[in-house]
Design a protein around this motif. Structure first.
Motif, short mmCIF file in Angstrom:
data_model
loop_
_atom_site.label_atom_id
_atom_site.label_comp_id
_atom_site.label_asym_id
_atom_site.label_seq_id
_atom_site.Cartn_x
_atom_site.Cartn_y
_atom_site.Cartn_z
N GLU A 1 0.82 -1.20 0.00
CA GLU A 1 0.00 0.00 0.00
C GLU A 1 0.86 1.26 0.00
O GLU A 1 1.99 1.26 0.50
CB GLU A 1 -0.89 0.04 1.25
N ASP B 1 -3.58 4.14 -1.66
CA ASP B 1 -3.82 3.21 -2.76
C ASP B 1 -3.33 1.83 -2.34
O ASP B 1 -2.36 1.71 -1.56
CB ASP B 1 -3.09 3.69 -4.03
N VAL C 1 -0.16 -1.94 -4.99
CA VAL C 1 0.77 -1.21 -5.84
C VAL C 1 2.15 -1.84 -5.88
O VAL C 1 3.08 -1.29 -6.47
CB VAL C 1 0.89 0.26 -5.38
N ARG D 1 1.39 6.95 -11.05
CA ARG D 1 0.12 7.48 -10.57
C ARG D 1 0.33 8.74 -9.73
O ARG D 1 1.41 9.00 -9.21
CB ARG D 1 -0.62 6.43 -9.72
N ALA E 1 -1.85 11.03 -6.70
CA ALA E 1 -2.98 11.08 -5.77
C ALA E 1 -2.93 12.39 -5.00
O ALA E 1 -1.86 12.90 -4.68
CB ALA E 1 -2.92 9.90 -4.79
N VAL F 1 -7.29 9.57 -7.06
CA VAL F 1 -6.15 8.89 -7.66
C VAL F 1 -6.30 8.92 -9.18
O VAL F 1 -7.37 8.63 -9.71
CB VAL F 1 -6.04 7.43 -7.17
#
Length: 579
Positions: free
Chosen positions: A162, A179, A182, A214, A216, A225
């Motif tokens: 995470e 998130d 990952v 990514r 966020a 996100v």
């Protein structure tokens, strides 16, 4: 890598050259590049982090393989200074930030544990364990400090796969999962964190096994996100860096087979051919990617040197506030990306007109800011929001040419929630107060008109005793009155290394206060800070720009305690700059 005030680059790196190797530092000026050996003798440097202060001096944190030492080095006019911070430890990633006084704060991984250390000039380094059981070297991590000097970290938890965001305030540490899914069994995710002026977290990270870069960010509605660059199969952006520009838009540099750069831009709406331009179209977000030859990780530190202006000169231009993505609405993720071969590094915000509502504020939280009774234009303010569990910034704005401000679009308040308008913390202009906290707003419905408080930001100048003095009580503390109608002052004392603070009762518009004895909970022989608060009503007040250090001698004091109210440090507490 960091940039100084003139835009020149500074780099810290390891030179692998046998006994001549070690930590090196390179910087650029008008005459070209220059290199220096910082910590030599063949040392094997595994990880580094660098920031450049406002005086253009470098600060570096780094890990020495073999010795197992985490070190901190900084340069000033006398040369390089090196300190051992911690060790031995197992190498993880390192992140460095400077607080408003120029002192270092470092986060680092240590054998499955994420740690945070900071330097206090009174008693040296302090270490805190943030989280343990991460399952790797402590997680890739990134550190940033808010305006109060509180640490905010983003890190990768290898055990749970995470991305986690955590921050500390007076109540302790608070964590949020950003998130999930990952990572893989053998690969982690690098992260980069920036708070920006709104002090909302913005995080970039690499998601495996999908190989997505990514982004966020969190606002009052929660976490959002987005995928910046999907299905990156030519190479892995293991190392990347995120910064926010002045408008709050993200810029990310990251590695593929070549070095790439992504920035968030808004597509201007298509003009409607009408006599009156339509400015209400909703822009559609997208990312633009630009190749870069040499640039990565630019995170400028907080100001460490205060600038005093002898002649008060107020700004004459009124900036147009531009909301960062997600500040008041949820961004719309898109899988369509536009590539361009022409490097365009200039962010062009969507043109906006200054509506009449910005001056009249018929549907928002409003007020007027003055400086010595004159209108104070260009003053940045924040609308602070308490959801019942934690504080955040709901919106930012700046005063117009008349010193007026208006927060439009604020959401309705629920039970146990509140707003207030805040100025500061100011760490650059000693003509102004350090902070101003407006009155509590405990009931608000979106679209209504609500006074957020009028206030004057002229500073209260402290006079005596001198900074750092040792006094025998009773002692009279003096300051220069602002001589503004409605002022009532309180004298304050605080522990700069703890959480205790004390206030006097309302003194009226006076310029002195006599302390007869050490307040309950305070001790002799320890340096405290004292400052002055200016009140307008019971919960609307500001604090003097400086606080002076003071030590009560062992012979201090009469038997009676001074009339001081003990105040634990909270959101609207006595944050200040000790001089």
């Amino acid at each position: 890598m960091g940039l100084d005030a003139d835009g020149y680059s500074h780099v810290a790196y390891w030179r692998n050259h046998g006994t001549d190797g070690g930590l090196k530092y390179a910087y650029q000026d008008a005459s070209g590049w220059h290199t220096e050996m910082v910590d030599g003798g063949g040392k094997f440097v595994m990880a580094t982090a660098l920031v450049v202060d406002s005086a253009s001096f470098p600060h570096v944190s780094y890990f020495i393989w073999g010795d197992g030492d985490l070190k901190y080095a900084y340069k000033d006019g006398a040369g390089w200074h090196i300190q051992r911070v911690a060790g031995p430890y197992h190498v993880g990633s390192i992140s460095l930030a400077l607080d408003a006084t120029g002192h270092p704060h470092i986060s680092y991984g240590d054998g499955g544990v994420l740690k945070y250390v900071y330097y206090d000039p009174a008693d040296g380094w302090h270490s805190r364990t943030v989280v343990s059981g991460l399952g790797d070297e402590g997680g890739h991590n990134s550190l940033a400090l808010d305006g109060e000097g509180n640490p905010h970290l983003a890190y990768y938890n290898h055990s749970s796969k995470e991305i986690v965001y955590t921050y500390q305030d007076a109540a302790g540490w608070h964590s949020h999962t950003v998130d999930t899914g990952v990572g893989t069994t053998w690969e982690g995710s690098h992260v980069s964190l920036d708070l920006g002026g709104s002090e909302h977290p913005h995080i970039s990270y690499y998601a495996r096994p999908s190989r997505d870069l990514r982004y966020a960010h969190r606002d009052t509605e929660g976490w959002h996100v987005e995928t910046v660059d999907g299905d990156v199969r030519e190479g892995w952006p293991n190392s990347h860096s995120l910064v926010l520009d002045a408008d709050g838009y993200p810029h990310i540099s990251y590695g593929r087979n070549d070095l790439k750069y992504a920035c968030f831009r808004e597509t201007p709406p298509t003009p409607t051919p009408t006599p009156t331009p339509t400015l209400t179209a909703t822009p559609e977000p997208h990312f633009v990617y630009l190749p870069m030859l040499m640039r990565n990780a630019v995170m400028l530190p907080a100001t460490s040197t205060l600038t005093s202006m002898a002649t008060p000169v107020l700004p004459t231009e009124t900036p147009t506030a531009t909301s960062p993505p997600g500040a008041t609405s949820t961004p719309t993720p898109t899988s369509t990306f536009t590539w361009t071969s022409t490097p365009t590094l200039t962010h062009t915000p969507t043109p906006t007109a200054t509506p009449t509502e910005a001056l009249i504020c018929s549907n928002g939280i409003y007020g007027v800011v003055t400086y010595n009774t004159a209108a104070a234009p260009g003053i940045e303010l924040r609308l602070r929001f308490d959801d019942g569990a934690a504080w955040s910034t709901a919106a930012t704005t700046s005063t117009n040419g008349d010193g007026r401000y208006c927060f439009t679009g604020a959401s309705s308040l629920g039970t146990g929630q509140m707003y207030y308008v805040r100025y500061g913390p100011n760490a650059t202009d000693d003509r102004h107060l350090r902070n101003w906290y407006g009155p509590d707003i405990t009931s608000y419905t979106m679209g209504m008109q609500m006074a957020g408080g009028d206030f004057d930001i002229a500073d209260v100048e402290l006079l005596s005793p001198d900074p750092g003095a040792t006094v025998t009580l009773p002692e009279t503390f003096t300051w220069r009155r602002r001589e503004l109608a409605g002022d009532t002052c309180r004298w304050g004392l605080f522990d700069p290394t703890g959480t205790d603070a004390w206030w006097s009762n309302d003194l009226g518009d006076v310029g002195s206060f006599t302390v007869n004895g050490v307040p309950q909970g305070a001790v002799h022989g320890k340096e405290y800070g004292w400052n002055v608060y200016v009140f307008h009503g019971p919960d609307s007040y500001g604090s003097s720009y400086y606080a002076f250090g003071v030590t009560f001698s062992a012979s201090a004091g009469a038997a009676d305690q001074p009339p001081l109210e003990r105040q634990p440090m909270q959101e609207r507490a006595v944050g200040r700059l000790l001089r």
